[in-house]
Design a protein around this motif. Structure first.
Motif, PDB file in Angstrom:
ATOM      1  N   UNK A 112      27.787  56.436  13.994  1.00 46.18           N
ATOM      2  CA  UNK A 112      27.524  56.290  12.810  1.00 46.18           C
ATOM      3  C   UNK A 112      26.066  55.275  12.456  1.00 46.18           C
ATOM      4  N   UNK A 113      25.998  54.242  13.238  1.00 48.50           N
ATOM      5  CA  UNK A 113      24.925  53.192  13.450  1.00 48.50           C
ATOM      6  C   UNK A 113      23.589  53.756  13.998  1.00 48.50           C
ATOM      7  N   UNK A 114      23.944  55.136  14.825  1.00 48.38           N
ATOM      8  CA  UNK A 114      22.538  55.743  15.365  1.00 48.38           C
ATOM      9  C   UNK A 114      21.386  54.621  16.033  1.00 48.38           C
ATOM     10  N   UNK A 115      22.118  53.841  16.716  1.00 49.26           N
ATOM     11  CA  UNK A 115      21.308  52.736  17.325  1.00 49.26           C
ATOM     12  C   UNK A 115      20.486  53.006  18.717  1.00 49.26           C
ATOM     13  N   UNK A 116      19.040  52.428  18.670  1.00 52.84           N
ATOM     14  CA  UNK A 116      18.283  52.755  19.596  1.00 52.84           C
ATOM     15  C   UNK A 116      18.000  51.423  20.297  1.00 52.84           C
ATOM     16  N   UNK A 117      18.178  51.472  21.570  1.00 54.47           N
ATOM     17  CA  UNK A 117      17.646  50.329  22.404  1.00 54.47           C
ATOM     18  C   UNK A 117      16.634  50.703  23.391  1.00 54.47           C
ATOM     19  N   UNK A 118      15.554  49.736  23.520  1.00 55.92           N
ATOM     20  CA  UNK A 118      14.432  50.223  24.538  1.00 55.92           C
ATOM     21  C   UNK A 118      13.792  49.055  25.071  1.00 55.92           C
ATOM     22  N   UNK A 119      13.234  49.476  26.215  1.00 59.34           N
ATOM     23  CA  UNK A 119      12.551  48.382  26.915  1.00 59.34           C
ATOM     24  C   UNK A 119      11.230  48.808  27.578  1.00 59.34           C
ATOM     25  N   UNK A 120      10.251  47.994  27.977  1.00 61.76           N
ATOM     26  CA  UNK A 120       9.249  48.457  28.813  1.00 61.76           C
ATOM     27  C   UNK A 120       8.129  48.826  27.890  1.00 61.76           C
ATOM     28  N   UNK A 121       6.914  49.377  28.451  1.00 59.81           N
ATOM     29  CA  UNK A 121       5.652  49.366  27.639  1.00 59.81           C
ATOM     30  C   UNK A 121       5.896  50.703  26.910  1.00 59.81           C
ATOM     31  N   UNK A 122       6.429  51.650  27.231  1.00 60.05           N
ATOM     32  CA  UNK A 122       6.611  53.004  26.281  1.00 60.05           C
ATOM     33  C   UNK A 122       7.403  52.892  25.484  1.00 60.05           C
ATOM     34  N   UNK A 123       7.077  53.689  24.328  1.00 54.28           N
ATOM     35  CA  UNK A 123       8.153  53.870  23.377  1.00 54.28           C
ATOM     36  C   UNK A 123       8.580  55.437  23.519  1.00 54.28           C
TER      37      UNK A 123
END
Ligand code: SAM
Length: 385
Positions: free
Chosen positions: A322-333
């Motif tokens: 339901x929350x549709x969360x995105x976690x990211x790290x590093x130089x690229x999206x």
């Protein structure tokens, strides 16, 4: 039993009149080892001729891929190994690729990836063994293929060596058939195929293990270009297998790193993981270079997509709850790139594999296109904004 395989292949239209005689003259079972691992719904079972000859024969005559070697031969015994490294391809796929190859009497063919030798035998029966050369990187596999071919009554030249180099000694070829997955088409294959000649190969990007067969026609100018055909899943050429992704190299420790970027997504799981998934995964691979994706479920059962950048340590984790969360790290999206790739694909009416093509330029670059070579597929980052 092979009668029923013949009927099945004939009824489905893949065994055409020109291949019926070769199919009879080179029975697949003559090329299979005593212990083999047919693939049944994605799983490999072990079948031993000594233990159950009827069962062995039944599988030999079934339209499934059959693994014949694990772990480059390091694995022995009847258990499955870790990585399937040689096989007899699925018969219907073999004849599909032969249709793409479109051979004519008297043509000279180079096969890369001899494996069991079955394809080399079929090509010998169709074109004459003097017109067939096959290259196999694994010396033991090549020797087993030579023996099986001789027992079956065929003597095409089987070369032990790296098929990425082709086989210049017998060039130029009219046709080249590659039966292992390719990420980068080597110049040698184009140089050793005559202008107007055809190269058929399963091609893939690092993004997905699903590849697509591409039919390249060699031009007068040193380029090779053509459309994608069937979707497949071939084992990779040895030197192009790519690196194993280790989660801990990207996300050390048990929790998200402090500099993790958090956002949400509006893209439903079904769009990137659902039925259309293999088509979109193929397209995402074209637009999002140097990126590996995996998917699965979180411990809570949430469908999850993971992206890992190659060449840097960019990563993304997308939880489709339901929350549709995105976690990211590093130089690229990376997730932004995949969303942009999806937008680009949707705006063009969700084209399938066969609407895309590939050109290998004279200087060795690979350029994917949609429709025709004048419409190159962009990098997702540039399609975003
Ligand atoms: C799917 S099997 C080929 C099936 C085969 N055409 C048949 O009829 O049984 C792929 C084969 O490609 C071989 N291979 C992998 N990398 C290679 C390379 N660089 N050069 C030549 N052969 C290679 C593998 O050892 C394996 O035997």
């Amino acid at each position: 039993m092979s009668d029923s395989l013949r009927e099945l292949l004939r009824d489905s239209g893949v065994l055409t009149a020109e291949w019926e005689k070769p199919f009879e003259a080179a029975p697949r079972r003559l090329f299979l080892p005593e212990v083999m691992w047919p693939s049944v719904e994605g799983e490999n079972i072990v079948v031993s001729k000594a233990d159950d000859p009827e069962e062995w024969r039944r599988w030999a005559d079934t339209d499934v891929p059959i693994v014949t070697q694990w772990d480059d031969g390091d694995h022995t015994g009847p258990e499955r190994g870790t990585l399937a490294t040689s096989s007899s391809s699925m018969p219907s796929l073999v004849f599909d690729m032969f249709a793409d190859l479109s051979v004519e009497d008297g043509m000279r063919v180079l096969e890369v990836g001899t494996g069991t030798g079955w394809c080399a035998a079929l090509l010998s029966a169709r074109l004459g063994e003097e017109n067939v050369v096959s290259v196999e990187v694994d010396a033991a596999v090549a020797e087993a293929a030579r023996k099986a071919l001789a027992i079956a009554g065929w003597h095409p030249e089987v070369v032990t060596g790296d098929g990425l180099l082709g086989h210049p000694g017998r060039a130029p070829y009219d046709r080249m058939l590659v039966t292992a997955g390719v990420r980068k088409v080597p110049r040698a294959w184009i140089e050793q195929t005559r202008p107007g000649g055809v190269i058929v190969l399963p091609w893939e990007t690092p993004y997905s293990r699903h590849n697509a067969v591409v039919r390249l026609v060699v031009g007068d100018d040193g380029t090779a270009s053509g459309r994608f055909r069937n979707r497949t899943q071939f084992m990779m050429l040895r030197s192009q297998r790519g690196e194993w992704i280790r989660y801990g190299d990207y996300i050390p420790g048990d929790s998200w790193p402090d500099d993790t970027r958090r956002s949400t997504t509006g893209l439903p799981a079904g769009e990137v993981l659902g039925e259309e998934y293999t088509v979109f995964a193929f397209v995402a691979g074209l637009l999002v270079p140097e990126c590996v994706h995996t998917h699965g479920r979180s411990p809570q059962g949430t469908p999850t997509l993971w992206l890992y950048g190659l060449g840097d340590r960019s990563w993304a984790a997308v939880f489709f709850d339901e929350d549709a969360q995105v976690f990211q790290g590093g130089p690229r999206d990376l997730w932004g790139e995949v969303e942009a790739a999806h937008r680009w694909w949707t705006e063009r009416g969700r084209p399938g594999h066969t609407e895309f093509g590939l050109t290998v330029t004279a200087d060795g670059h690979q350029k994917a296109w949609l429709g025709d070579p004048s419409e190159p597929v962009p990098r997702a980052a540039s399609a975003v904004r």
